[in-house]
Design a protein around this motif. Structure first.
Motif, PDB file in Angstrom:
ATOM      1  N   GLY A   1      15.940 -23.765  -7.337  1.00  0.00           N
ATOM      2  CA  GLY A   1      16.061 -22.566  -7.764  1.00  0.00           C
ATOM      3  C   GLY A   1      17.197 -21.635  -7.385  1.00  0.00           C
ATOM      4  N   GLU A   2      18.323 -22.222  -6.397  1.00  0.00           N
ATOM      5  CA  GLU A   2      19.369 -21.361  -5.982  1.00  0.00           C
ATOM      6  C   GLU A   2      20.285 -20.958  -6.945  1.00  0.00           C
ATOM      7  N   ILE A   3      21.019 -19.887  -6.845  1.00  0.00           N
ATOM      8  CA  ILE A   3      22.179 -19.610  -7.660  1.00  0.00           C
ATOM      9  C   ILE A   3      23.424 -19.624  -6.824  1.00  0.00           C
ATOM     10  N   GLN A   4      24.303 -20.707  -7.369  1.00  0.00           N
ATOM     11  CA  GLN A   4      25.327 -20.916  -6.333  1.00  0.00           C
ATOM     12  C   GLN A   4      26.807 -20.116  -6.877  1.00  0.00           C
ATOM     13  N   LEU A   5      27.238 -19.534  -5.738  1.00  0.00           N
ATOM     14  CA  LEU A   5      28.331 -18.596  -6.165  1.00  0.00           C
ATOM     15  C   LEU A   5      29.423 -19.363  -6.676  1.00  0.00           C
ATOM     16  N   THR A   6      29.618 -20.712  -6.126  1.00  0.00           N
ATOM     17  CA  THR A   6      30.465 -21.468  -6.817  1.00  0.00           C
ATOM     18  C   THR A   6      30.571 -21.766  -8.322  1.00  0.00           C
ATOM     19  N   ASP A   7      29.200 -21.888  -8.925  1.00  0.00           N
ATOM     20  CA  ASP A   7      28.947 -21.855 -10.287  1.00  0.00           C
ATOM     21  C   ASP A   7      29.409 -20.721 -11.000  1.00  0.00           C
ATOM     22  N   ALA A   8      29.116 -19.538 -10.443  1.00  0.00           N
ATOM     23  CA  ALA A   8      29.393 -18.285 -11.228  1.00  0.00           C
ATOM     24  C   ALA A   8      31.169 -18.094 -10.981  1.00  0.00           C
ATOM     25  N   ILE A   9      31.799 -18.599 -10.161  1.00  0.00           N
ATOM     26  CA  ILE A   9      33.204 -18.476 -10.073  1.00  0.00           C
ATOM     27  C   ILE A   9      33.789 -19.369 -11.245  1.00  0.00           C
ATOM     28  N   ALA A  10      33.089 -20.564 -11.270  1.00  0.00           N
ATOM     29  CA  ALA A  10      33.470 -21.566 -12.424  1.00  0.00           C
ATOM     30  C   ALA A  10      33.547 -20.765 -14.038  1.00  0.00           C
ATOM     31  N   LEU A  11      32.256 -19.985 -13.962  1.00  0.00           N
ATOM     32  CA  LEU A  11      32.222 -19.417 -15.255  1.00  0.00           C
ATOM     33  C   LEU A  11      33.219 -18.247 -15.490  1.00  0.00           C
ATOM     34  N   LEU A  12      33.248 -17.350 -14.257  1.00  0.00           N
ATOM     35  CA  LEU A  12      34.460 -16.285 -14.313  1.00  0.00           C
ATOM     36  C   LEU A  12      35.649 -16.687 -14.810  1.00  0.00           C
ATOM     37  N   LEU A  13      36.202 -17.804 -14.199  1.00  0.00           N
ATOM     38  CA  LEU A  13      37.696 -18.298 -14.407  1.00  0.00           C
ATOM     39  C   LEU A  13      37.778 -18.800 -15.896  1.00  0.00           C
ATOM     40  N   VAL A  14      36.651 -19.080 -16.432  1.00  0.00           N
ATOM     41  CA  VAL A  14      36.877 -19.370 -18.119  1.00  0.00           C
ATOM     42  C   VAL A  14      37.352 -18.109 -18.659  1.00  0.00           C
ATOM     43  N   ASP A  15      37.163 -16.978 -18.481  1.00  0.00           N
ATOM     44  CA  ASP A  15      37.408 -15.786 -19.323  1.00  0.00           C
ATOM     45  C   ASP A  15      38.520 -15.062 -18.437  1.00  0.00           C
TER      46      ASP A  15
END
Length: 295
Positions: free
Chosen positions: A228-242
């Motif tokens: 159930g952990e939210i990974q910061l790396t995953d959020a960065i991967a989403l951020l750099l799309v836009d």
């Protein structure tokens, strides 16, 4: 024009299980490196970079963090009575390093979740995230350099260091696009703990990040992973799309004190750098090497 970077966030809610039993009754962030707790090095690094507002994310059993950066009237009275004015000024100075605030994470749901709980405090400003396991020596200018990159680009910046591919599976790994600067890349992607054969580069994420407030929207869209952990790396991967996200590459001055061997190395190297300890400590280490026949 870009906004001035004046806020930093330090996640400090972890249990510190790698240092048990030392961390059973004290936070790992309070483990001493020479004569200062680890978190003090991180706070002082932020202050050197011009940060004046620091939010420490805590959890249960972390009260000593707040006590450390607070005034201790009883101690100050005792030091003054003993004529220890240098120590007195040093203790008073801890409370004046910066405006230090605290928020509890509540549940340990990953680094991404820890960053998300800072949203109300950070607001729409750019801010720095500093992991307490990574400390830098006083000569490091990584934060200042990252702030400079943000000033030039207006984009988020993540710190990276080159590692052997056989060690890359312990870190987030950059998929980089070169720029005209050897210490700066544009991120095409970022992968959390890839196998060596799948790693897009040898650049591993270090514990320093500079984010625009866009990261919070990316965190909202990040799906929980294992446990159930939210990974910061995953959020960065989403951020750099836009949005563009840059990687700042450095190679010296960092100690990962979350590892026992690097904790010892940090203690030795930082002690050797001290004018009051270095010369005598250097002689002691040389004697140990001779006595044990290490060389």
């Amino acid at each position: 024009m870009t906004e001035h970077v004046r806020k930093a966030v330090i996640p400090a809610a972890g249990l510190g299980t790698r240092f048990l039993p030392a961390t059973k009754a004290q936070p790992k962030e309070m483990l001493p490196v020479v004569d200062k707790p680890a978190i003090q090095y991180v706070v002082e690094e932020a202050v050197r970079a011009g940060i004046d507002d620091i939010l420490i994310i805590t959890g249960r059993g972390k009260r000593s963090l707040e006590d450390h950066f607070d005034r201790s009237i009883e101690l100050e009275v005792a030091l003054e009575a003993a004529g220890k004015h240098d120590q007195l000024n040093e203790m008073r100075g801890l409370a004046d390093l910066a405006d230090i605030h605290y928020v509890r994470q509540g549940e340990a749901l990953g680094l991404g979740h820890a960053v998300s709980v800072t949203r109300k405090h950070v607001g729409d400003e750019p801010f720095i995230v500093m992991l307490g396991d990574d400390i830098m020596d006083d000569r490091s200018t990584v934060l200042e350099d990252m702030i400079s990159v943000y000033g030039e680009t207006g984009a988020s910046v993540v710190a990276f260091k080159s590692f052997p591919l056989e060690e890359i599976s312990s870190y987030g790994c950059a998929d980089p696009v070169p720029t005209d600067r050897p210490d700066l890349v544009l991120l095409r992607g970022i992968v959390e703990k890839p196998k060596p054969e799948d790693a897009p580069s040898d650049l591993a994420v270090m514990g320093r990040y500079l984010f625009t407030s866009d990261i919070f929207e990316a965190l909202d869209r990040t799906k929980p992973g294992v446990g159930g952990e939210i990974q910061l790396t995953d959020a960065i991967a989403l951020l750099l799309v836009d949005k563009p996200v840059y990687g700042f590459v450095f190679d010296e001055g960092r100690f990962d004190i979350g590892k026992k061997l690097d904790y010892l190395r940090a203690t030795v190297e930082l002690a050797l750098d001290r004018d009051d300890l270095g010369p005598e400590f250097r002689e002691f280490l040389a004697e140990v090497v001779r006595r044990r026949g290490i060389v």
